[in-house]
Design a protein around this motif. Structure first.
Motif, PDB file in Angstrom:
ATOM      1  N   LEU A  30       0.851  -1.179   0.000  1.00  0.00           N
ATOM      2  CA  LEU A  30       0.000   0.000   0.000  1.00  0.00           C
ATOM      3  C   LEU A  30       0.889   1.232   0.000  1.00  0.00           C
ATOM      4  O   LEU A  30       2.095   1.137   0.251  1.00  0.00           O
ATOM      5  CB  LEU A  30      -0.951   0.006   1.188  1.00  0.00           C
ATOM      6  N   THR A  31       0.314   2.378  -0.257  1.00  0.00           N
ATOM      7  CA  THR A  31       1.101   3.606  -0.387  1.00  0.00           C
ATOM      8  C   THR A  31       0.762   4.579   0.732  1.00  0.00           C
ATOM      9  O   THR A  31      -0.418   4.890   0.957  1.00  0.00           O
ATOM     10  CB  THR A  31       0.857   4.252  -1.757  1.00  0.00           C
ATOM     11  N   THR A  48       5.374   3.558  -1.443  1.00  0.00           N
ATOM     12  CA  THR A  48       4.665   2.283  -1.485  1.00  0.00           C
ATOM     13  C   THR A  48       5.445   1.271  -0.656  1.00  0.00           C
ATOM     14  O   THR A  48       6.633   1.028  -0.898  1.00  0.00           O
ATOM     15  CB  THR A  48       4.509   1.791  -2.934  1.00  0.00           C
ATOM     16  N   GLN A  90     -13.125   0.704   1.982  1.00  0.00           N
ATOM     17  CA  GLN A  90     -12.719   0.911   0.591  1.00  0.00           C
ATOM     18  C   GLN A  90     -12.357   2.374   0.343  1.00  0.00           C
ATOM     19  O   GLN A  90     -11.407   2.676  -0.388  1.00  0.00           O
ATOM     20  CB  GLN A  90     -13.835   0.471  -0.354  1.00  0.00           C
ATOM     21  N   SER A  94      -8.740   3.710  -0.778  1.00  0.00           N
ATOM     22  CA  SER A  94      -8.568   4.494  -2.001  1.00  0.00           C
ATOM     23  C   SER A  94      -7.553   5.622  -1.812  1.00  0.00           C
ATOM     24  O   SER A  94      -6.993   6.127  -2.791  1.00  0.00           O
ATOM     25  CB  SER A  94      -9.916   5.078  -2.447  1.00  0.00           C
ATOM     26  N   ARG A  96      -4.811   5.163  -0.216  1.00  0.00           N
ATOM     27  CA  ARG A  96      -3.527   4.471  -0.040  1.00  0.00           C
ATOM     28  C   ARG A  96      -3.088   3.799  -1.338  1.00  0.00           C
ATOM     29  O   ARG A  96      -2.383   2.806  -1.326  1.00  0.00           O
ATOM     30  CB  ARG A  96      -3.643   3.447   1.099  1.00  0.00           C
ATOM     31  N   GLN A  97      -3.551   4.364  -2.467  1.00  0.00           N
ATOM     32  CA  GLN A  97      -3.192   3.816  -3.771  1.00  0.00           C
ATOM     33  C   GLN A  97      -1.867   4.396  -4.250  1.00  0.00           C
ATOM     34  O   GLN A  97      -1.538   5.546  -3.913  1.00  0.00           O
ATOM     35  CB  GLN A  97      -4.296   4.119  -4.787  1.00  0.00           C
ATOM     36  N   PRO A  98      -1.092   3.670  -5.041  1.00  0.00           N
ATOM     37  CA  PRO A  98      -1.425   2.330  -5.527  1.00  0.00           C
ATOM     38  C   PRO A  98      -1.254   1.251  -4.461  1.00  0.00           C
ATOM     39  O   PRO A  98      -0.456   1.412  -3.528  1.00  0.00           O
ATOM     40  CB  PRO A  98      -0.437   2.130  -6.672  1.00  0.00           C
ATOM     41  N   THR A  99      -2.015   0.190  -4.620  1.00  0.00           N
ATOM     42  CA  THR A  99      -1.882  -0.990  -3.782  1.00  0.00           C
ATOM     43  C   THR A  99      -1.545  -2.182  -4.673  1.00  0.00           C
ATOM     44  O   THR A  99      -1.836  -2.187  -5.863  1.00  0.00           O
ATOM     45  CB  THR A  99      -3.170  -1.295  -2.994  1.00  0.00           C
TER      46      THR A  99
END
Length: 331
Positions: A30-31, A48, A90, A94, A96-99
């Motif tokens: 996760l980022t 990440t 969710q 969102s 913490r993207q990119p995952t």
């Protein structure tokens, strides 16, 4: 080492001491926006990082075989299917993207020759944040172990910063989940009157640990601050080597070494918060773990110096420089 140095003393190995084998598991990435986690970070800096899981194999004598192995998994990382998270989870994910969700913990085990459906006896969760609970249904025959207060947290949340919507109340199989008893001094006497499998005791600078197998090979460490029920593991892998699995005690090892501090930021309610539910308690936990990093200040009761390797769940540097220690390799 001066005479005034604070020395941590760990138990010496028994005559027939059991040791464990630990293998890291890829369990998703996760980022993280660094300014929410460490002080003096640039607002735009995002990194990440992994959410590490670990396989711990406990080898003990058997009447029928030379050795038998009890397999324990610590943490499960991310779910591979984000639709299995609740809407609020969710939304948080969102941010913490990119995952990366493949391989997850179950796939990493299978790739290393371990079947999560048949070979894992116990899953211990450091805590039940979305990036550590993984997919419990991948382990249909495992017992789950969680810290005190976790089941209430799953059902009710923990105040305005951690509402119930951020947790799945039925995340865990209730008939196979064991919640550790309370460890705080005000609750220990009450818990002692209940029938429990384990009891808390002090070890080194840690006020409350559980000798999980009863042989000094693996200790569950009460590690308050980050979230209700947060626990770590301290495991003995050789006569002079221990491993401390720190979960989310902190999200950057520079906090443990004192190079950075825990970041504080606007809580949206007129105050300041950190990524920890109780920042002061978290800093106390961080301080105790940091003591393990000071070479020459950790010994065993027999006087021998030992090495303690500390690994936290989101340590990107450790993950990238220790690929050979992921299953089927080991620490």
């Amino acid at each position: 080492m001066t005479s005034s140095a604070h020395v941590l003393s760990l138990p010496a190995p028994a005559k027939n001491q059991t040791y464990v084998t630990i293998s890291a598991l890829d369990a998703g990435w996760l980022t993280l926006p660094e300014h929410l986690f460490i002080t003096n970070a640039a607002l735009e800096k995002r990194t990440t990082v992994p959410s590490l899981a670990f396989l711990i194999q406990h080898h003990s004598p058997s009447n029928n075989l030379p050795t038998s192995s009890t397999n324990l998994v610590f943490d499960l990382g991310l779910k591979r299917d984000f639709t299995k998270y609740r809407t609020a989870q969710q939304h948080h994910a969102s941010q913490r993207q990119p995952t990366i969700t493949s391989p997850d913990a179950a796939a990493s085990l299978l790739a290393g020759g371990v079947d999560p459906k048949k070979d894992i006896d116990t899953v211990i969760l450091s805590h039940v944040h979305w990036d550590h609970v993984g997919t419990p249904s991948d382990f249909p025959n495992s017992r789950f172990v969680v810290g005190s207060g976790t089941l209430h947290l799953l059902a009710n949340g923990a105040g305005p910063l951690y509402p119930a919507e951020l947790f799945n109340y039925d995340e865990l199989p209730f008939d196979r989940t064991y919640e550790l008893p309370p460890s705080s001094s005000s609750e220990v006497e009450k818990a002692a009157k209940q029938q429990t499998d384990h009891k808390w005791e002090a070890l080194a600078d840690f006020p409350a640990v559980v000798d999980f197998f009863g042989d000094g090979s693996v200790y569950i460490v009460d590690s308050p601050g980050h979230l209700i029920g947060h626990v770590n593991l301290l495991a003995r892998i050789s006569p002079t080597k221990w491993v401390y699995l720190g979960g989310d005690c902190c999200h950057d090892v520079r906090i443990l070494t004192g190079e950075c501090d825990v970041a504080m930021y606007d809580d949206g309610h007129g105050g300041l918060r950190s990524v920890h539910l109780d920042t002061d308690a978290a800093k106390g936990t961080i301080s105790r773990i940091g003591g393990l990093l000071k070479r020459g200040q950790v010994v065993q009761e027999d006087g021998g110096e030992v090495d303690v390797e500390v690994v936290v769940a989101h340590d990107k540097g450790w993950s990238e420089s220790n690929k050979e220690r992921f299953l089927p390799g080991h620490l």
